[in-house]
Each structure stands twice: as C-alpha cells, then as structure tokens.
Write an enzyme that holds these catalytic residues in place. Sequence first.
Site, PDB file in Angstrom:
ATOM      1  N   PRO A 182      54.256  54.976  42.499  1.00  0.00           N
ATOM      2  CG  PRO A 182      55.090  56.194  44.312  1.00  0.00           C
ATOM      3  CD  PRO A 182      55.477  55.655  42.966  1.00  0.00           C
ATOM      4  N   GLY A 232      44.504  49.413  40.675  1.00  0.00           N
ATOM      5  CA  GLY A 232      43.838  50.691  40.420  1.00  0.00           C
ATOM      6  C   GLY A 232      42.468  50.456  39.818  1.00  0.00           C
ATOM      7  CB  SER A 233      40.154  52.733  38.126  1.00  0.00           C
ATOM      8  OG  SER A 233      40.969  53.197  37.081  1.00  0.00           O
ATOM      9  CD  GLU A 254      45.002  41.845  42.599  1.00  0.00           C
ATOM     10  OE1 GLU A 254      43.800  41.844  42.902  1.00  0.00           O
ATOM     11  OE2 GLU A 254      45.689  40.806  42.521  1.00  0.00           O
ATOM     12  CG  LEU A 255      41.608  45.793  37.509  1.00  0.00           C
ATOM     13  CD1 LEU A 255      41.095  45.517  36.104  1.00  0.00           C
ATOM     14  CD2 LEU A 255      42.702  46.858  37.463  1.00  0.00           C
ATOM     15  CB  CYS A 288      39.613  47.474  45.915  1.00  0.00           C
ATOM     16  SG  CYS A 288      40.736  46.485  46.908  1.00  0.00           S
ATOM     17  CD  GLU A 386      35.416  50.923  42.621  1.00  0.00           C
ATOM     18  OE1 GLU A 386      35.947  51.418  41.610  1.00  0.00           O
ATOM     19  OE2 GLU A 386      36.021  50.169  43.395  1.00  0.00           O
TER      20      GLU A 386
HETATM   21  P1  NAD Z   1      43.707  54.816  38.938  1.00  0.00           P
HETATM   22  O1  NAD Z   1      43.469  53.716  37.997  1.00  0.00           O
HETATM   23  O2  NAD Z   1      43.291  56.176  38.560  1.00  0.00           O
HETATM   24  O3  NAD Z   1      45.256  54.933  39.315  1.00  0.00           O
HETATM   25  C1  NAD Z   1      45.994  53.838  39.788  1.00  0.00           C
HETATM   26  C2  NAD Z   1      47.466  54.036  39.417  1.00  0.00           C
HETATM   27  O4  NAD Z   1      47.582  53.955  37.991  1.00  0.00           O
HETATM   28  C3  NAD Z   1      48.026  55.399  39.817  1.00  0.00           C
HETATM   29  O5  NAD Z   1      49.362  55.248  40.241  1.00  0.00           O
HETATM   30  C4  NAD Z   1      47.970  56.166  38.501  1.00  0.00           C
HETATM   31  O6  NAD Z   1      48.897  57.236  38.439  1.00  0.00           O
HETATM   32  C5  NAD Z   1      48.303  55.083  37.503  1.00  0.00           C
HETATM   33  N1  NAD Z   1      47.857  55.341  36.113  1.00  0.00           N
HETATM   34  C6  NAD Z   1      46.880  56.181  35.694  1.00  0.00           C
HETATM   35  N2  NAD Z   1      46.792  56.143  34.343  1.00  0.00           N
HETATM   36  C7  NAD Z   1      47.727  55.270  33.905  1.00  0.00           C
HETATM   37  C8  NAD Z   1      48.117  54.786  32.626  1.00  0.00           C
HETATM   38  N3  NAD Z   1      47.515  55.214  31.525  1.00  0.00           N
HETATM   39  N4  NAD Z   1      49.116  53.885  32.550  1.00  0.00           N
HETATM   40  C9  NAD Z   1      49.717  53.416  33.672  1.00  0.00           C
HETATM   41  N5  NAD Z   1      49.388  53.846  34.914  1.00  0.00           N
HETATM   42  C10 NAD Z   1      48.411  54.757  35.044  1.00  0.00           C
HETATM   43  O7  NAD Z   1      43.010  54.373  40.314  1.00  0.00           O
HETATM   44  P2  NAD Z   1      42.849  55.215  41.653  1.00  0.00           P
HETATM   45  O8  NAD Z   1      41.739  56.182  41.490  1.00  0.00           O
HETATM   46  O9  NAD Z   1      44.175  55.702  42.103  1.00  0.00           O
HETATM   47  O10 NAD Z   1      42.406  54.059  42.667  1.00  0.00           O
HETATM   48  C11 NAD Z   1      41.092  53.719  42.912  1.00  0.00           C
HETATM   49  C12 NAD Z   1      40.695  52.465  42.148  1.00  0.00           C
HETATM   50  O11 NAD Z   1      41.588  51.400  42.458  1.00  0.00           O
HETATM   51  C13 NAD Z   1      39.316  51.947  42.537  1.00  0.00           C
HETATM   52  O12 NAD Z   1      38.629  51.545  41.391  1.00  0.00           O
HETATM   53  C14 NAD Z   1      39.624  50.751  43.421  1.00  0.00           C
HETATM   54  O13 NAD Z   1      38.587  49.788  43.476  1.00  0.00           O
HETATM   55  C15 NAD Z   1      40.858  50.219  42.785  1.00  0.00           C
HETATM   56  N6  NAD Z   1      41.638  49.413  43.718  1.00  0.00           N
HETATM   57  C16 NAD Z   1      41.702  48.061  43.530  1.00  0.00           C
HETATM   58  C17 NAD Z   1      42.390  47.271  44.450  1.00  0.00           C
HETATM   59  C18 NAD Z   1      42.431  45.767  44.302  1.00  0.00           C
HETATM   60  O14 NAD Z   1      43.237  45.136  44.977  1.00  0.00           O
HETATM   61  N7  NAD Z   1      41.609  45.160  43.479  1.00  0.00           N
HETATM   62  C19 NAD Z   1      43.038  47.853  45.534  1.00  0.00           C
HETATM   63  C20 NAD Z   1      42.957  49.235  45.676  1.00  0.00           C
HETATM   64  C21 NAD Z   1      42.264  50.008  44.763  1.00  0.00           C
END
Ligand code: NAD
Length: 518
Positions: A182, A232-233, A254-255, A288, A386
């Site tokens: 998480p 995530g992003s 899912e980005l 998102c 975004e």
């Molecule tokens: P993030 O990409 O920074 O982090 C997401 C997850 O990835 C975290 O658990 C993080 O610790 C992990 N992570 C970070 N670097 C990594 C790596 N190198 N290898 C593997 N895992 C790694 O995103 P965030 O800031 O936590 O979330 C916000 C983003 O998520 C926004 O862009 C949002 O649009 C997107 N999002 C998308 C959806 C969807 O369903 N499309 C849903 C929710 C959020």
Amino acid sequence: MNTEWADADRLADLREDLVVTGDRARIPVEAPYTGEPLGEIPAGTETDVEAAVAQVRETQDAWAERPVGERVAVLDRYADRVLDAQDDLLDLAQVETGKARRDAFEEVLDVATTASHYADVAPGLVASERRRGALPGLTKTTVHRQPVGVVGAISPWNYPVTLAVSDALPALAAGNGVVLKPAQQTTHVALLARRLLVEAGLPPALFAVVPGAGERVGAALVDHTDYVCFTGSTATGREVAARAGRNLVDCSMELGGKNPLLVLDDADPERAASGAVRACFANAGQLCISTERLYVDDAVYDEFRDAFVGATRSLRLGTGFDYGPEVGSLQNADQLAKTTRHVEDAVEHGASVLTGGRERQDLGPYVYEPTVLEGVTPEMVAYAEETFGPVVSLYRVDGDDEAVARANDSPYGLNASVWTADRARGERVARRVDCGTVNVNEGYAAAWASTDAPMGGMGDSGLGRRHGDEGLLKYTESQTVAVQRGVRVDPGPLPTELWTRLMTAGTRVLSRLPGWLR
Ligand code: NAD
C-alpha cells in the site's frame, strides 16, 4: 482527534499483520487533519517481499484447489463484514487521508459491491469451457482457467480502502494469493481492510502486506510476483510496466487522468452544474476519475457558470468525522504545493479565479478551497497536466464537435462525462470521446459503480481493465486442452498431396457451415 483510530496501540496492533522479517528503518506517517505524527511504519525491503511471496505461494495451491464456491463464500461474508464494520473503516480512512466522510463512504460501498459482484460471477468465469475443435466431432477442445499464482498489488493513498482490496478480491476468487504494497501514508487502513477479509474466512497467509517505499518494495514486488496490478501516477506506471515487461510478467496499469466534462447546448444548466460540482470536487479532486476540464456550450455557458460557481462556493469545507463537511483536506504537503502551483501559475499567465484559490490553514494544514478557473490557455500548467486537487478549468465551446475535439485533445483517456437533455444524443457523443469510461448525466459514479462493466484508461491513463469479466480473467492463465480421436490433423498415412486436396475441400465446406455446426 475525535476517533479511537488515532490511538497508538490500535495502530501498533494492526502493524502486527505486516510481513517484515527484521528490524527496519521507520517511515513516519502523519494525520492530514492536523499535520501531527500518527505513528511510524517499517520500511520493508526486498527480503520482506521475498518472504511474503514465499508465504503466499505456500498457501495458494491449497486455496486454488478449494471449490470456487468455498472461495467466493469468503467474498460474500466480506461484503457484509465491511458494511458492518464501516465506522472503523471510515474513521481510519479519514485519519490517514484527511478526506471527507462521504468520500470515505464511497470506498466502503465500492468494496462491498465488488465483493458481492465477484462472489456472484466468479464461478461462471473460472468454469472450464468447451470450444469449437479443429475437426468437428473429432477434436474435443476445452479451455481451463488457472490462477496465475501470486498477484502483486501496488496502490496509492487517495482511495486507500478500495484500491488496497477491491482489485485483490477477483484475484482471490480466481484462486490466487496476493501481496500488497500500500502507499506509505495509508498502510494502516489497508491492514484493517485486509483483517476484515481474514475475519470473513480468508486464510491469513494468502494475503500479505509489505510496507515501505515504492522504489524498493514496489520494485521488488514486480520482480517476484506473477502478475502486477498497479494503481498510481502515469510516471510511476511507466516504470512499473517497463520492469514487468522485462520480467515477461503481465500487468494492469490504472493511471492518471485529466478528465473532461461536456455540457451540451440542450442541458439543464442548474442540473449539470450540480452534477459537475460532485464530479470535480469529490475527494477534494484527489480522484483519478474526477473532472478537471469543463467544456460548456456557448448556449448555456453563462447560466452554467453562474450556477456552478455558486454551488462550488457554497460547498461545506472542513475536517471532521461526521457527514457535515462536503469537501475535506488534501492528503499531504506535496499535494497542497502542487495545487497551489497550478493555480498561481494560471493566474500569473492571465487566468481568472472565479471562486476559491486559497489555502485554508484555519481549517487544517492542507485544506484548499474548491477552485474554478476561467481563461486557462495551453502555456499554463493546469491546462494539460493532472492537478489531482480541487481545481477545474472552465472553457466555452461552440457545438458538440468542438466539445468532443477539445475533450480528446489530451494524452490521457480515463473518464469523461456528458450532460444533455437528450440521453440518446448523450450516448452518441459519449461514443466519440476517447476515454475508458464515459458517464451521461453523471460525473463518474455511474460507470465506476457498474462493477459488471470494465473500467480503465486509454492512452496515458493505463493498460488493461479492472471490474467486469476482464477484472477477474486478467488474473488467470487460459489453458487449452484438445483431445483428438479418429483421424489425425496431419496427413498420417495418407499421401500428402491427397491430404492437401481433402483439407482444401473440407476447409471450404467448414467455412460455409453455420458456427453452431462447426
Ligand atoms: P504514485 O505513482 O506516486 O504511487 C503509487 C504507488 O506506487 C505507491 O504505493 C508508491 O509507493 C508506489 N511506487 C512509487 N514508485 C514506485 C516504483 N518505482 N516501483 C513500484 N512502485 C512504486 O501515485 P500517488 O501519488 O500515490 O497517486 C496519485 C496518482 O494515482 C494520480 O496520478 C492518480 O490519477 C492515480 N490514480 C489512478 C487511479 C486509477 O484507477 N486509474 C486510481 C487512483 C489514483
């Protein structure tokens, strides 16, 4: 804070469920409502990921061999358990994210609905299926669905209950085990959601949680699991997908999004404005699928703008564990900084702030007012990037074609919304928008909550889908077993030339037969 979940002992008790194999450095976690420290989580390592995967692997075979009916019974019980224990989940989700309670409630609903949905459909989806064989009547061909094994899930902090478990549920129903990493900020609530699953009957060793930083734990997860479900992003998603690709491990991504909402010339401006307010400011814009671009037809622009700005201004902003506040806090200082930067940059380059545009330190350290911008142009950061905060840009358009063209003028393609008095016209316009989900006369909830239908992004918004049949089948390997009797498919003892003539004639006949006879 007015909740038992801010208590250090309760949080420490949840951390007992983490898979951590030694003394680790600590990562501080704070409570966004106050900015105060909430506790610390261990910074997991690759060794912890290896231990978690080994533990899950050991249990997974037995789980996969259990009848699917027994597996989905756990999901059915979980749906009830989550609804019964909602107060705990809501409190802890609010403590760790700073979100409004109504936004946290959407998570509870989502998890319960997803659990019931897959409990219902999983048996049919994983059942072996007869398929048309190579030689009619002589080849018996069956497709079996096998679990991939251990699914690695990596989730963000914005919907920490939903995104920690909802994608795990179909994986478990299909016979897999799960290792979850998480987001650091929301590890405790993910642990609580998992604990409820164990209380519903899931073997505890089948779902492991490893805490820590993405670059370390997330990356190790991609190296050791059999499928990666990442949320995530877009920037991180690219790295994770590249790593999964090098390992030849399948993945879903899912980005991010920069989601458009279109108000057509026949829309009721008041109704559209009220729907748009929720579409833009749910979860303080940290969703998102929330809207950041509003394309409003000239015919209704002025009326819509007045109604929308008025409704945005009257949103109840605040921090609290009741259903009073409609918009809560941002989750962290970086989110606040990014939101502020997007608005300041827009204003510096000539955009107007119609409402909002201010931090509200009086309510909480990361609270920012819902903000409506007008006059945003391509050189401004908020135009295409975004924000992932409570900021939306309002644009006047002339006709459906311009609305659709501008909606599609983005590398993202996650979610869109269309408002019109004519639902059939709305459906036609929706089909022209390049997004994985499009809602007509709703912001995001209609498509998202249609759990039976796939959900996900086009373009830079992702790969693969959650929900629907795809949301479960992606966690399976299909295996085709073909049993041949009588003549073989190759020439066998026949002279090859004769065989080719027979096959040519046979292929012609076969291709003319109706499908059910083949
Ligand atoms: P993030 O990409 O920074 O982090 C997401 C997850 O990835 C975290 O658990 C993080 O610790 C992990 N992570 C970070 N670097 C990594 C790596 N190198 N290898 C593997 N895992 C790694 O995103 P965030 O800031 O936590 O979330 C916000 C983003 O998520 C926004 O862009 C949002 O649009 C997107 N999002 C998308 C959806 C969807 O369903 N499309 C849903 C929710 C959020």
